[in-house]
Design a protein around this motif. Sequence first.
Motif, short mmCIF file in Angstrom:
data_model
loop_
_atom_site.label_atom_id
_atom_site.label_comp_id
_atom_site.label_asym_id
_atom_site.label_seq_id
_atom_site.Cartn_x
_atom_site.Cartn_y
_atom_site.Cartn_z
N VAL A 361 15.69 63.08 47.22
CA VAL A 361 14.96 62.87 48.48
C VAL A 361 15.08 61.44 49.00
CG1 VAL A 361 12.68 62.89 49.56
CG2 VAL A 361 13.34 64.74 48.01
N LEU A 362 14.95 60.45 48.11
CA LEU A 362 14.84 59.07 48.56
C LEU A 362 16.04 58.60 49.41
CD1 LEU A 362 13.14 56.54 48.60
CD2 LEU A 362 14.08 55.90 46.37
N PRO A 363 17.29 58.95 49.08
CA PRO A 363 18.39 58.47 49.92
C PRO A 363 18.36 59.00 51.35
CG PRO A 363 19.20 59.17 47.77
CD PRO A 363 17.77 59.62 47.86
N TRP A 364 17.67 60.11 51.57
CA TRP A 364 17.62 60.69 52.91
C TRP A 364 16.51 60.10 53.78
CZ3 TRP A 364 21.29 63.87 54.87
CH2 TRP A 364 22.20 64.41 53.96
N LEU A 365 15.45 59.61 53.17
CA LEU A 365 14.30 59.16 53.94
C LEU A 365 14.65 58.04 54.92
CD1 LEU A 365 11.42 59.27 51.29
CD2 LEU A 365 11.89 60.89 53.14
N PRO A 366 15.43 57.02 54.53
CA PRO A 366 15.73 55.93 55.49
C PRO A 366 16.58 56.36 56.68
CG PRO A 366 16.14 55.24 53.22
CD PRO A 366 15.97 56.72 53.20
N ARG A 367 17.11 57.57 56.64
CA ARG A 367 17.91 58.05 57.77
C ARG A 367 17.03 58.49 58.94
NH1 ARG A 367 22.96 61.41 54.98
NH2 ARG A 367 23.32 59.92 53.28
N LEU A 368 15.75 58.67 58.69
CA LEU A 368 14.81 59.02 59.75
C LEU A 368 14.25 57.73 60.32
CD1 LEU A 368 12.95 61.85 57.80
CD2 LEU A 368 14.79 62.12 59.49
N PRO A 369 14.49 57.41 61.58
CA PRO A 369 14.16 56.09 62.13
C PRO A 369 12.71 55.66 61.92
CG PRO A 369 15.55 57.27 63.66
CD PRO A 369 15.20 58.25 62.57
N TRP A 370 11.74 56.53 62.19
CA TRP A 370 10.34 56.14 62.03
C TRP A 370 10.02 55.88 60.56
CZ3 TRP A 370 5.99 57.84 59.44
CH2 TRP A 370 4.79 57.24 59.82
N VAL A 371 10.53 56.76 59.69
CA VAL A 371 10.28 56.60 58.26
C VAL A 371 10.92 55.30 57.76
CG1 VAL A 371 10.69 57.57 55.96
CG2 VAL A 371 10.06 59.07 57.86
N ARG A 372 12.13 55.03 58.21
CA ARG A 372 12.81 53.79 57.80
C ARG A 372 11.99 52.57 58.19
NH1 ARG A 372 17.96 52.58 56.25
NH2 ARG A 372 18.65 50.42 56.56
N ARG A 373 11.43 52.59 59.40
CA ARG A 373 10.62 51.46 59.86
C ARG A 373 9.41 51.26 58.96
NH1 ARG A 373 10.82 46.57 62.07
NH2 ARG A 373 8.87 46.03 63.10
N GLN A 374 8.76 52.35 58.57
CA GLN A 374 7.58 52.24 57.70
C GLN A 374 7.97 51.75 56.30
OE1 GLN A 374 4.82 52.50 59.49
NE2 GLN A 374 6.33 53.01 61.08
N MET A 375 9.13 52.18 55.83
CA MET A 375 9.60 51.71 54.52
C MET A 375 9.89 50.22 54.56
SD MET A 375 12.13 54.88 53.47
CE MET A 375 12.58 54.24 51.85
N LEU A 376 10.48 49.74 55.65
CA LEU A 376 10.79 48.32 55.78
C LEU A 376 9.51 47.48 55.83
CD1 LEU A 376 13.67 48.67 58.38
CD2 LEU A 376 13.91 47.61 56.12
N LEU A 377 8.55 47.91 56.63
CA LEU A 377 7.28 47.18 56.72
C LEU A 377 6.56 47.18 55.38
CD1 LEU A 377 5.93 48.35 60.20
CD2 LEU A 377 6.73 46.05 59.60
N THR A 378 6.62 48.32 54.68
CA THR A 378 5.97 48.41 53.37
C THR A 378 6.62 47.45 52.39
OG1 THR A 378 5.37 50.73 53.74
CG2 THR A 378 5.43 49.96 51.45
#
Length: 393
Positions: A361-378
């Motif tokens: 699952v984890l390699p796919w999550l950053p491909r979703l723009p909103w999710v990637r943004r939240q991961m970066l901020l986190t």
Amino acid sequence: MTRPYRIGVVGFGVAGATASFLLARAGHQVSLFERAPRVGPVGAGILLQPSGQAVLRRLNLLERVTARAEPIAELHALRHDGRTLVRLPYAEVEAGCMAYGVHRGDLFAVLHDEVHAAGAQVFLNHDMRGYRKTADHVYIGDSAGHVHGPFDFLLVADGSRSLLRGDCRLTKWVHEYAHGALWALGPCAAVRGRLHQVTLGTRQLLGLLPMGEGRCSLFWSLRRDEHAAFRKRGLAPWKDEVLRLCPLADELLTGIDDLERINFTTYQHVWMRKWHDERVLFLGDAAHAMSPHLGQGINLALLDAFTFAQALKRVGDYRRAFVVHTRQRARHLRYYAFVTALLTPFFQSNGVVKGWGRDGVLPWLPRLPWVRRQMLLTMAGLKRDFLGGRIEA
């Protein structure tokens, strides 16, 4: 400020030291107690996130802390077969954004100097075991039977295994993780400008964090109940295991010829429903310890100390400052406590299924723009809460 307070601070770590010099600068009478007989620049590498940098920048300390540090441009985590698990560049948060790999001693040296320059009184070799409140003051007692005070209020920052937290009546939840970590220091020219991690399921996890000037910190996951067996086997089998997972660690491992150069640390997850009573406030790991997987510990401690000092300066009354501090920190800390507790078993546990799920699952999550943004901020320590947005230090 209506009047200077007499303040007791327990713990000469990041939260305790920062709070001490900020409050002493503001004119308060600060007494800082530390259980160790001496304090000095020791410890492994730490990740100074943009959130912690914001605090140090406002205190005009950032350049001193990062003078010898390594700029960290990204987190790069890989599976054991070399496939990328997740790769997050800090520059995607905003232009110029980065973390720093910092030797803990470099940060401590700056905070130590500030504590003494501000005029806080420091008492070493004082193992504080409990406190007693009266109608007007609070007193703290040490293991030798001596009582210190009176103080108007007390700041407790004595770490995740806080003895004073155990002594208080505030509701708390403490979970001891089954896994801890071996860590060692040495040169590693093969890893520069990034936090490099490699995983094999949930049983093996390695991290390499460069700290500037050729220094690097190695992190290796290990169960607490396997530490004795590790020491009995000796260095050679462990080095072989590490190199099979991450050949880039070869240079660092070559310089380790003694088990005494490898340290083992364990960690807890601590959550308190309320961080203060009428005269005592808990800060840093004493209030909200977490596993190190998000690399937020010292950054949260800096934010805690700064937020409380600012609140006291603004409202004057320490009781109101306790409330303001709690209100300002609650959402941020609640979010990071939840996410850290959620993620930890997917990186350190005995489960096979968790590792498969993470790798799938984890390699796919950053491909979703909103999710990637939240991961970066986190990752940067800037995500305000579950609903989004970012903190302002």
